[in-house]
Design a protein around this motif. Structure first.
Motif, mmCIF file in Angstrom:
data_model
loop_
_atom_site.group_PDB
_atom_site.id
_atom_site.type_symbol
_atom_site.label_atom_id
_atom_site.label_comp_id
_atom_site.label_asym_id
_atom_site.label_seq_id
_atom_site.Cartn_x
_atom_site.Cartn_y
_atom_site.Cartn_z
ATOM 1 N N GLN A 69 0.777 -1.096 -0.002
ATOM 2 C CA GLN A 69 -0.027 0.050 0.045
ATOM 3 C C GLN A 69 0.740 1.247 -0.018
ATOM 4 O O GLN A 69 0.617 2.151 -0.818
ATOM 5 C CB GLN A 69 -0.937 0.095 1.032
ATOM 6 N N ILE A 70 1.922 1.033 0.953
ATOM 7 C CA ILE A 70 2.877 2.363 0.851
ATOM 8 C C ILE A 70 3.434 2.495 -0.175
ATOM 9 O O ILE A 70 3.545 3.811 -0.783
ATOM 10 C CB ILE A 70 3.650 2.200 2.476
ATOM 11 N N ALA A 71 4.257 1.310 -0.858
ATOM 12 C CA ALA A 71 4.989 1.531 -2.092
ATOM 13 C C ALA A 71 4.232 2.136 -3.296
ATOM 14 O O ALA A 71 4.772 3.016 -3.918
ATOM 15 C CB ALA A 71 5.463 0.133 -2.413
ATOM 16 N N ILE A 72 2.989 1.566 -3.391
ATOM 17 C CA ILE A 72 2.030 2.308 -4.462
ATOM 18 C C ILE A 72 2.092 3.757 -4.280
ATOM 19 O O ILE A 72 2.354 4.314 -5.384
ATOM 20 C CB ILE A 72 0.933 1.505 -4.689
ATOM 21 N N ILE A 73 1.846 4.381 -3.377
ATOM 22 C CA ILE A 73 1.567 5.789 -3.292
ATOM 23 C C ILE A 73 2.826 6.389 -3.227
ATOM 24 O O ILE A 73 3.076 7.514 -3.635
ATOM 25 C CB ILE A 73 0.901 6.282 -1.999
ATOM 26 N N ALA A 74 3.841 5.888 -3.044
ATOM 27 C CA ALA A 74 5.317 6.324 -2.858
ATOM 28 C C ALA A 74 5.799 6.408 -4.192
ATOM 29 O O ALA A 74 6.396 7.465 -4.642
ATOM 30 C CB ALA A 74 6.334 5.403 -1.998
ATOM 31 N N THR A 75 5.383 5.572 -5.202
ATOM 32 C CA THR A 75 5.799 6.043 -6.736
ATOM 33 C C THR A 75 5.294 7.129 -7.060
ATOM 34 O O THR A 75 6.093 8.020 -7.888
ATOM 35 C CB THR A 75 5.416 4.722 -7.523
ATOM 36 N N GLY A 76 4.255 7.552 -6.627
ATOM 37 C CA GLY A 76 3.847 9.076 -7.169
ATOM 38 C C GLY A 76 4.249 10.027 -6.116
ATOM 39 O O GLY A 76 4.568 11.065 -6.608
ATOM 40 N N THR A 354 -12.520 0.692 8.077
ATOM 41 C CA THR A 354 -12.634 1.237 9.186
ATOM 42 C C THR A 354 -12.421 2.926 8.921
ATOM 43 O O THR A 354 -11.807 3.142 8.019
ATOM 44 C CB THR A 354 -11.494 0.806 10.140
ATOM 45 N N ASN A 355 -12.794 3.628 10.065
ATOM 46 C CA ASN A 355 -12.665 5.169 9.715
ATOM 47 C C ASN A 355 -11.204 5.638 9.802
ATOM 48 O O ASN A 355 -10.942 6.532 9.353
ATOM 49 C CB ASN A 355 -13.436 5.712 10.724
ATOM 50 N N ASP A 356 -10.474 4.886 10.408
ATOM 51 C CA ASP A 356 -9.073 5.056 10.704
ATOM 52 C C ASP A 356 -8.307 4.583 9.556
ATOM 53 O O ASP A 356 -6.931 4.863 9.590
ATOM 54 C CB ASP A 356 -8.409 4.839 11.910
ATOM 55 N N LEU A 357 -8.689 3.815 8.623
ATOM 56 C CA LEU A 357 -7.908 3.369 7.643
ATOM 57 C C LEU A 357 -7.082 4.400 6.746
ATOM 58 O O LEU A 357 -7.432 5.425 6.309
ATOM 59 C CB LEU A 357 -8.809 2.723 6.424
ATOM 60 N N GLY A 358 -5.876 4.364 6.413
ATOM 61 C CA GLY A 358 -4.751 5.267 6.080
ATOM 62 C C GLY A 358 -4.321 6.336 6.882
ATOM 63 O O GLY A 358 -3.577 7.113 6.390
ATOM 64 N N ASN A 359 -4.806 6.289 8.135
ATOM 65 C CA ASN A 359 -4.243 7.236 9.035
ATOM 66 C C ASN A 359 -2.718 7.299 9.234
ATOM 67 O O ASN A 359 -2.169 5.909 9.405
ATOM 68 C CB ASN A 359 -4.939 7.072 10.329
ATOM 69 N N GLY A 360 -2.307 8.318 9.128
ATOM 70 C CA GLY A 360 -0.816 8.401 9.306
ATOM 71 C C GLY A 360 0.189 7.861 8.046
ATOM 72 O O GLY A 360 1.458 7.823 8.084
ATOM 73 N N TYR A 361 -0.573 7.395 6.932
ATOM 74 C CA TYR A 361 0.065 6.977 5.858
ATOM 75 C C TYR A 361 0.927 8.128 5.124
ATOM 76 O O TYR A 361 1.888 7.771 4.584
ATOM 77 C CB TYR A 361 -0.792 6.663 4.860
ATOM 78 N N GLU A 362 0.468 9.153 5.220
ATOM 79 C CA GLU A 362 1.329 10.228 4.606
ATOM 80 C C GLU A 362 2.926 10.165 4.963
ATOM 81 O O GLU A 362 3.792 10.543 4.166
ATOM 82 C CB GLU A 362 0.997 11.701 4.825
ATOM 83 N N LEU A 363 3.173 10.068 6.289
ATOM 84 C CA LEU A 363 4.539 10.004 6.859
ATOM 85 C C LEU A 363 5.344 8.894 6.316
ATOM 86 O O LEU A 363 6.510 9.017 6.081
ATOM 87 C CB LEU A 363 4.484 10.179 8.351
ATOM 88 N N LEU A 364 4.524 7.644 6.350
ATOM 89 C CA LEU A 364 5.474 6.655 5.758
ATOM 90 C C LEU A 364 5.422 6.804 4.452
ATOM 91 O O LEU A 364 7.011 6.220 3.863
ATOM 92 C CB LEU A 364 4.086 5.360 5.981
ATOM 93 N N ALA A 386 11.855 4.556 -4.376
ATOM 94 C CA ALA A 386 10.729 4.674 -3.457
ATOM 95 C C ALA A 386 10.256 3.207 -2.902
ATOM 96 O O ALA A 386 9.755 3.068 -1.850
ATOM 97 C CB ALA A 386 9.826 5.602 -3.792
ATOM 98 N N VAL A 387 10.092 2.379 -4.000
ATOM 99 C CA VAL A 387 9.408 1.098 -3.806
ATOM 100 C C VAL A 387 10.345 0.396 -2.827
ATOM 101 O O VAL A 387 10.040 -0.182 -1.845
ATOM 102 C CB VAL A 387 9.085 0.246 -5.166
ATOM 103 N N LEU A 388 11.529 0.324 -3.247
ATOM 104 C CA LEU A 388 12.470 -0.265 -2.331
ATOM 105 C C LEU A 388 12.529 0.328 -1.089
ATOM 106 O O LEU A 388 12.513 -0.205 0.224
ATOM 107 C CB LEU A 388 13.853 -0.350 -2.771
ATOM 108 N N GLY A 389 12.397 1.577 -0.880
ATOM 109 C CA GLY A 389 12.374 2.268 0.408
ATOM 110 C C GLY A 389 11.061 1.916 1.440
ATOM 111 O O GLY A 389 11.340 1.518 2.491
ATOM 112 N N ALA A 390 9.938 1.588 0.657
ATOM 113 C CA ALA A 390 8.962 1.258 1.489
ATOM 114 C C ALA A 390 9.143 -0.489 1.884
ATOM 115 O O ALA A 390 8.716 -0.764 3.084
ATOM 116 C CB ALA A 390 7.443 1.149 0.489
ATOM 117 N N ILE A 391 9.833 -0.904 0.967
ATOM 118 C CA ILE A 391 10.098 -2.628 1.452
ATOM 119 C C ILE A 391 10.885 -2.465 2.610
ATOM 120 O O ILE A 391 10.948 -3.268 3.545
ATOM 121 C CB ILE A 391 10.493 -3.298 0.156
ATOM 122 N N VAL A 392 11.844 -1.843 2.477
ATOM 123 C CA VAL A 392 12.950 -1.621 3.663
ATOM 124 C C VAL A 392 12.128 -1.378 5.182
ATOM 125 O O VAL A 392 12.309 -2.054 5.940
ATOM 126 C CB VAL A 392 13.981 -0.610 3.499
#
Lengths: 433, 372, 290
Positions: A69-76, A354-364, A386-392
């Motif tokens: 989830q994080i890696a996909i958004i990180a590419t953008g 859930t209502n909190d889904l994605g909460n705090g993702y911006e920083l990740l 960035a993809v590797l960054g998310a995986i790390v």
């Protein structure tokens, strides 16, 4: 980072120089190589600590799937930061879209088209994608055409869209999703299975070979210097090994006993001795596709060229006659699309929203981009990085969870890695020229 | 420049006007206390309004009780940030509230704001979450008992084996109460006697669903899926845990709390053993009613719980009781009882109006459980 | 942009469009007014807030001619040129190319009209390589719409082979290049697209003596090929050496345009510093400048 590569002692010249020469001949991004070495280092370190148990296929698959989830958004996010902007709204946009999926499947479909229809999940996906595009376009318009700083606009988005999540959900958790949709989340039931995984791997290997051949031919056409043949073949072989390794690891994970029993019961066969290979998880397939498309947009299309030019020198881009505003707006629309894709996986993984889904993702997401070599000064950053960054990040988080480190101390370790990555970057850039 | 100043001034006036009309509308002269707390302005400081139950049950119940006593309701939301909640308390003080019903994000960091409010002559009701303050009234469910019920219910169906515990936010005192309650519910005894082994125990920052799912995956993998029961401290996290379990084909006893519609649906489907439900209508009514009594000058020790509370939640003899906090203070408190919701009493929660039959029975084979 | 349009080395003394037989005219003859102007800027005014940065200025350039544009700091010469290059739209006045009025609202308009600019800042994106900078905004695409990096590199190699044969770093971000190399990338970008008019804003300001001489040589060559060049410079020797005519600006106004052969350096200096045309200056005033 390269000193671990062994070469024979009697060769002349310093080891470091020789290794650097080898790396240079392959024209591989040193930064990416460093990330891969880091990742391998993490795994070896934890492998030694746990006596090897952490290196089992299921562990590798689990953290890779968690990172998607994080890696996909990180590419953008790479393109956003490269263009000297920021997007803080990603978690909330993801929340809105995930909630849209869940509300459609949980509340709307049962009274209209019915649950678990073959096409319901596609309608939900289409609606979510549309919402992602609209939210992205609104923010992009405010940033590009109204000239409101992206920090302000997307901070507003972070707050407003999270509020919107509650309006859509009515405050309650919406679950479950349609069963077809849940497959997008991965796990044994959301994977390709053994045979299709091998076919998938074969397609990728052919694609790599064709790409290498096309590039070489293209350079030959103009009489440019080409890589030495050994480097070309070497890259091909490494690619082959990575793909074969990835598929082999995925297939080495077999359905756990509980699922086997369910499957056997459903099909009226004996669970005794029944082995089903899980194969490559769907989220991994989606991430691979997103990475390829985004890399293509960033490096092979005018759009990507303009994004980097704007980041390198906004005035030069403007004087070059580039429509900088439309380019910026397109980046944010793209972010909306990526959030919608990521939202599908997030929602599928918890089978609802859930209502909190994605909460705090911006920083990740921003952390993944930065660990992957994206610079806040603008103009610099790669999508595979960035993809590797998310995986790390998720490799660390997962492995620390696995050994039972308390959550607060996990955060400390990840913070140290983030800062170390940037410090290393700054240091190596300063010494580059 | 002048134009902009004018615009800003106009805006400021408008904002003040709006605040005033919502804050003190319907009340008499400030400071006037007529019969039964007439004109009493009661402020609620939510720590994070973003959860289902506040909007659905607590707030309407509080509001109803306050308005029934002739008072006025106002509120703020700290969006899960303790420093914001300190600012919110300031806002409520400035609005001129008489009583603050405080749902504290963080018990310790809210203390300065509480002290400030008390110095301004405002009475505090600690709502649902403890604040360490002897002058405040503490109204809550027996949170420890929630953990106790979770452990009891799971041990009843799975007396031996490997247990995993998914706890809430490490900064939330409630998470620790729940954990203590589990030990009291027989978990400690079972562990000491060797019947139960705890194979994984993690806190989940912000009680995050995806975070809980990720933690559960790590625990499952670290134990080759040999987990026999999971104590999840709430339903939101149970949503993530349940998905992690289903992904590896496990259907094992699982706890939760809050009575989330999705969790009650899992109970009906047989994917969750128990959701411990705190009847928030009752809690809200108790708090709103107490605020009106305090406004009217009733001494803290003489405040009574409303007599029309449901029996399952009602405190004995409707009187308050001294409660000793972890910090060693004695706080006047009303402790309401939580209700375990299992397969056999799903109808009760539907009848109360908390959830609809459709929500509970989604995808459930008709006739497999009582209400569906 | 298609692959077929790869630039060939410009034939020497290409006939300037619209100019009858101008190819063989000597610069002096051109300066004498034998040909029609390539570009005419008439009564241009540009204001920032209440300040008139350019106030009713008219200048022109003919094919095969260099017009030096000089003046002190803040005289308005860069602003005037920016309104011709499309970086900033003029508030009033008109621009004629080959005698026809055109609208230049943005850099793209200017480029379409054959006007290329070498900015003092070079306007290079430091993070991308020379071919990417050279084709920025005018990329060569393949048949399927992707960037044809090989074709762009090939074209860049060809144009650099002519301008700066020592240039070898085609795949390195331009931030890694020396000042002279960066300058040659900026010049290559201006000359590659068959410009009719070239605006050069302080082209030698950041260069060493050898590189400066290289740029001067290039200007002479481009002039002989029939381009009209506006040379903005504070270096009076550059201007005297290269230009046929000199336009002097002072506090946003045009002091006057003089033929190089009609004036002395001192007189030009007088125009720059005192803002008066030579015939209004007396000997003492000029002497006082020394």
């Amino acid at each position: 980072m390269t000193s671990s590569v062994a070469t024979s002692e009697h060769e002349t010249g310093s080891l470091r120089d020789r290794v650097m020469d080898l790396v240079r001949a392959t024209e591989i991004d040193g930064r990416l190589l460093g990330m891969i070495v880091t990742l391998i280092g993490i795994e070896i370190g934890f492998g030694l600590y746990t006596g090897g148990s952490i290196l089992s296929p299921v562990n590798l698959l689990t953290f890779a799937t968690q990172a998607v989830q994080i890696a996909i958004i990180a590419t953008g996010m790479v393109l956003v930061i490269v263009s000297r902007n920021i997007d803080l709204s990603v978690g909330s946009v993801l929340g809105v879209v995930a909630m849209t999926y869940a509300v459609l499947m949980h509340e709307v479909f049962p009274t209209t088209i019915g649950v678990d229809t073959p096409y319901g999940w596609l309608i939900a996906l289409g609606a979510g994608l549309l919402i992602g595009i609209i939210l992205g376009a609104i923010q992009g318009f405010l940033i590009a055409y109204m000239k409101i700083p992206s920090f302000v606009v997307t901070l507003g988005g972070l707050l407003a869209f999270r509020g919107l999540v509650f309006d859509i959900s009515g405050g309650s958790t919406q679950a479950p999703d349609d069963t077809q949709f849940v497959v997008l989340g991965g796990g044994p039931l959301g994977s390709l299975g053994g045979t299709i995984s091998w076919a998938f791997g074969a397609v990728i290997i052919v694609a790599i070979a064709l790409y290498l051949y096309y590039n070489r031919r293209q350079r030959r056409r103009f009489g440019f210097p080409v890589r030495p043949m050994w480097a070309e073949v070497g890259i091909g072989v490494v690619g082959l090994l990575i793909v074969v390794g990835g598929v082999a690891i995925s297939n080495a994970y077999h359905w756990p006993a509980g699922l086997i029993e369910q499957y056997a019961a459903q099909h009226g066969i004996s669970p005794e001795g029944l082995v089903i290979e899980a194969g490559v998880p769907w989220p991994a397939v989606i991430l691979l596709a997103v990475t390829l498309v985004m890399t293509f947009l960033a490096t092979k299309r005018k759009f990507g060229r303009y994004v980097y030019a704007i980041g390198g020198n906004p005035e030069a881009a403007e004087l070059g006659g580039i429509n900088t505003r439309w380019t910026i707006m397109k980046i944010y629309i793209l972010m909306g699309i990526l959030c919608a894709i990521s939202a599908a996986i997030s929602s599928a993984q918890i089978n609802g929203a859930t209502n909190d889904l994605g909460n705090g993702y911006e920083l990740l997401v921003i952390s993944a981009a930065v660990i992957g070599g994206t610079s806040f000064a603008g103009g610099v950053g790669t999508i595979p990085g960035a993809v590797l960054g998310a995986i790390v990040i998720y490799a660390l988080r997962y492995n620390l969870q696995y050994i039972g480190l308390p959550s607060n101390n996990q955060d400390i370790v990840i913070a140290v890695v983030l800062i170390a990555a940037v410090a290393f970057d700054t240091y190596s850039r300063r010494n580059a020229t | 420049m002048r134009k902009r100043l004018l615009a800003m001034a106009t805006l400021t006036v408008l904002v003040f006007a709006a605040c005033n009309s919502s804050g003190t509308g319907g009340s008499g002269a400030p400071g006037g206390t007529g019969a039964a707390g007439g004109g009493c302005l009661v402020g609620v400081s939510w720590n994070n309004y973003d959860q289902e139950r506040w909007k659905k049950a607590d707030e309407p119940a509080i509001k109803k009780a306050i308005e029934a006593g002739g008072g006025t309701y106002t509120s703020t939301d700290a969006h899960d940030a303790s420093e914001q909640q300190n600012k919110d308390i300031d806002t409520l003080i400035n609005k001129g509230v008489k009583v603050i019903i405080l749902l504290a994000k963080d018990a310790a960091s809210i203390t300065p704001a509480v002290t400030k409010a008390e110095q301004a002559g405002i009475q505090i009701i600690g709502y649902d979450r403890l604040i360490e303050d002897e002058k405040a009234l503490y109204i809550t469910f027996n949170n420890k008992r929630v953990g106790t019920i979770m452990a009891q219910e799971l041990l009843a169906v799975q007396p031996t084996g490997n247990y995993a515990i998914i706890k809430g936010d490490p900064g939330d005192a409630n998470a620790k109460f729940l954990r203590d309650g589990m030990d009291e519910g027989g978990l400690k005894a079972a562990v000491d006697s060797g019947k139960v082994k705890i194979v994984g125990e993690q806190n989940t920052p912000n009680w995050d669903t995806t975070g809980a799912k990720n933690e559960m995956q790590a625990i499952l993998n670290a134990n080759n899926n040999k987990v026999d029961a999971v104590l999840s401290e709430n339903d939101g996290m149970a949503t993530g845990v349940s998905q992690a379990l289903q992904a590896v084909g496990l259907n094992i006893p699982l706890s939760g709390q809050d009575g989330d519609a999705a969790a009650l649906n899992r109970v009906a489907l047989g994917q969750q053993t128990v959701s411990v439900w705190k009847n928030a209508f009752a809690l809200g009514e108790t708090a709103g009613n107490a605020a009106i009594q305090m406004c009217a000058g009733t001494k803290l020790a003489d405040v009574k719980a409303p007599s029309d509370l449901p029996d399952a939640s009602k405190p004995a003899d409707l009187a308050s009781h001294p409660f000793t906090t972890p910090g060693g203070k004695t706080v006047t408190s009303f402790i309401l009882n939580p209700t375990p919701i299992k397969k056999d009493n799903l109808s009760a929660v539907i009848d109360s109006g908390w959830v609809t039959k459709d929500q509970v029975c989604a995808k459930v084979t008709p006739g497999s459980v009582t209400p569906c | 942009m298609s692959v077929q349009q790869q630039p060939e080395p410009r034939p020497p003394a290409a006939p300037p469009p619209g100019g009858a037989g101008a190819a063989n005219v000597t610069p002096a003859a051109v300066a004498g007014g034998a040909t029609a102007p390539l570009v005419e800027m008439r009564h241009i005014s540009v204001a920032f807030g209440g300040v008139k940065a350019v106030d009713n200025v008219s200048i022109d350039v003919r094919p095969g001619e260099v017009v030096g544009l000089v003046g002190g700091n803040g005289a308005g010469k860069s602003t005037l040129m920016r309104s011709l290059s499309g970086a900033h739209k003029a508030d009033s006045g008109e621009i004629l190319i080959d005698g026809k009025p055109v609208t230049i609202a943005n850099p793209r308009d200017a480029k379409n009209a054959g006007i290329e600019t070498i900015y003092q800042t070079l306007a290079l994106a430091d993070n991308i390589n020379a071919p990417a900078n050279l084709f920025l905004g005018r990329e060569i695409l393949t048949g399927v719409g992707t960037l044809d990096d090989s074709a762009m590199e090939d074209a860049t190699r060809k144009v650099m082979g002519r301008l700066n044969p020592n240039f070898k770093r085609f795949r390195s971000p331009v931030r890694n290049l020396s000042g002279g190399q960066r300058q040659s990338v900026a010049i290559a970008r201006a000359v590659h697209f068959n410009a009719k008019v070239l605006i050069m804003d302080e082209p030698t300001a950041a260069l060493g003596p050898a590189e400066t001489e290289q740029v001067r040589e290039l200007i002479r060559q481009l002039k002989s090929e029939g381009l009209g060049i506006f040379l903005v410079s504070h270096d009076i020797h550059d201007v005297i050496d290269l230009a046929e005519r000199i336009s002097v600006m002072y506090h946003g106004r045009l002091v006057g345009t003089v033929d190089k052969t009609d004036v002395t350096i001192d007189e030009v200096l007088g125009m720059i510093i005192l803002g008066q045309p030579p015939d209004k200056l007396n000997r003492e005033q000029i002497q006082s400048l020394r």
